[in-house]
Scaffold this active site. Structure first.
Site, short mmCIF file in Angstrom:
data_model
loop_
_atom_site.label_atom_id
_atom_site.label_comp_id
_atom_site.label_asym_id
_atom_site.label_seq_id
_atom_site.Cartn_x
_atom_site.Cartn_y
_atom_site.Cartn_z
CG ASP A 182 -2.09 -0.99 1.06
OD1 ASP A 182 -2.29 -1.46 -0.07
OD2 ASP A 182 -2.76 -1.27 2.06
N GLY A 183 2.03 1.20 0.64
CA GLY A 183 2.92 2.36 0.64
C GLY A 183 3.40 2.71 -0.76
CG ASN A 206 -4.38 5.48 3.35
OD1 ASN A 206 -5.23 5.08 2.57
ND2 ASN A 206 -3.38 4.71 3.77
CD GLU A 207 -3.61 8.09 7.39
OE1 GLU A 207 -2.46 8.11 6.88
OE2 GLU A 207 -4.27 7.05 7.53
CG ASP A 237 -1.53 13.09 22.52
OD1 ASP A 237 -1.32 14.00 23.35
OD2 ASP A 237 -1.30 11.89 22.74
#
Length: 267
Positions: free
Chosen positions: A46-47, A123-124, A151
Site C-alpha cells: 500500500d505504501g 488515506n489520511e 495529542d
C-alpha cells in the site's frame, strides 16, 4: 496506444516484477510513459501505491491505478506475483472498469497572507503540535463546533478509514460514500475542557476548519509525507473534487478486503 508506468517498492522481488511487467507490456505494443501514463501498475504494498498516487496526483482524472502486492496483503492491491501474466494480458486486451474512490483535500493558510498550500491525501491527514498539547478551534460548515485539546486530530478518507483512523477507534466507511472522518487523538476531557469524544463523519461539501488558539508549529502528515508548518491561520479539510481511479479487471469487494485484512478466512 495505451501508455503505462510501473512503480516499484524498490526491493529485489518488486524490481524484478517491474522489469517483467514492462517487458511484457512493451511486447504487446503498449508505450511506457513515466510522465503521462494512462495506467500505473504499483508493485509492492500500500505504501508503494500511496507513493504512486502522490507522484501522479496532478492527473488523477487521466490516470488509473492497479496494484500488485509482493509482501503482506495490500489493501489497495488485488493482484499477486503469480498472476502477472494474467494481469498483463488483461491490461493489453481487456477493457477495464473504472472504480473511483474519494480523496481528502487539505489546504493550509497562513497569517501573513502568503500563498496557501494544497495537498491531496488518499488515506489520511494527521495534525499535531510539536510543542506539546494541540489546542485548536474546530469549525464545521463555518460554525464553531468545539475547542480541541489533545495529542492531535486525524482526518481520513473512506478507503483510509481502515488505517490510522481505525486504530483511533474510528468507523470503517465504504468508499462509495463521499465523506471524510474526523477522529481525535487522546483528547483532554474533564470538568473544564470538553470535546465530543467521538469520531465525526462529514459528508461531501461539509468543510472542517482547524484554527490554532496559540502560535505553534504544526506537524501535518499527508499519508506518508510529514511536513512542518509555522504561522498557520487555518487548516481546511474536505472531500476533494478529484477522485482516485482504480482499474478493475475483476471484482474486488471492499468488505472482502476488510475481512481478509482484519479477520482472516477462519477455519
Amino acid at each position: 496506444m495505451m501508455k503505462f508506468a510501473v512503480s516499484s517498492k524498490g526491493n529485489a522481488v518488486s524490481d524484478s516484477l517491474k522489469s517483467k511487467i514492462q517487458t511484457y507490456l512493451l511486447d504487446f505494443g503498449l508505450e511506457c510513459d513515466e510522465e503521462e501514463p494512462d495506467i500505473v501498475i504499483s508493485v509492492g504494498g500500500d505504501g508503494t501505491l500511496l507513493y504512486a498516487f502522490h507522484k501522479y496526483s496532478g492527473r488523477l482524472d487521466k490516470t488509473a491505478f492497479v496494484g500488485v502486492h509482493t509482501g503482506h496483503l495490500g489493501f489497495y492491491a488485488d493482484w499477486v506475483p503469480s498472476e502477472i501474466e494474467k494481469l498483463v494480458i488483461a491490461i493489453a486486451k481487456t477493457p477495464y472498469q473504472i472504480v473511483e474512490y474519494p480523496v481528502l483535500e487539505v489546504i493550509v493558510r497562513y497569517n501573513d497572507g502568503s500563498d496557501e498550500a494544497r495537498y491531496l491525501a488518499l488515506n489520511e491527514c494527521t495534525i499535531k503540535s510539536i510543542e506539546g498539547t494541540l489546542v485548536t478551534d474546530v469549525e464545521i460548515k463555518g460554525e464553531l463546533f468545539e475547542t480541541f485539546r489533545g495529542d492531535g486530530l486525524c482526518l481520513s478518507t473512506p478507503s483510509g478509514s481502515t488505517a490510522y483512523n481505525k486504530a483511533l477507534g474510528g468507523a470503517i466507511i465504504h468508499p462509495s460514500i463521499r465523506a471524510i472522518q474526523l477522529a481525535e487523538m487522546a483528547s483532554i476531557n474533564n470538568r473544564v475542557f470538553r470535546t465530543v469524544g467521538s469520531p465525526l463523519i462529514l459528508p461531501e461539501h461539509h468543510t472542517c476548519l482547524i484554527k490554532p488558539i496559540n502560535d505553534v508549529t504544526f506537524q501535518v502528515a499527508i499519508d506518508h509525507l510529514t511536513l512542518l508548518h509555522k504561522d498557520v491561520k487555518s487548516i481546511q479539510c474536505r472531500v476533494a473534487n478529484e477522485n482516485i481511479r482504480f482499474a478493475r479487471f475483476r471484482p474486488f469487494p471492499f468488505w472482502k478486503r476488510v475481512q481478509d485484512s482484519f479477520i482472516g478466512k477462519g477455519e
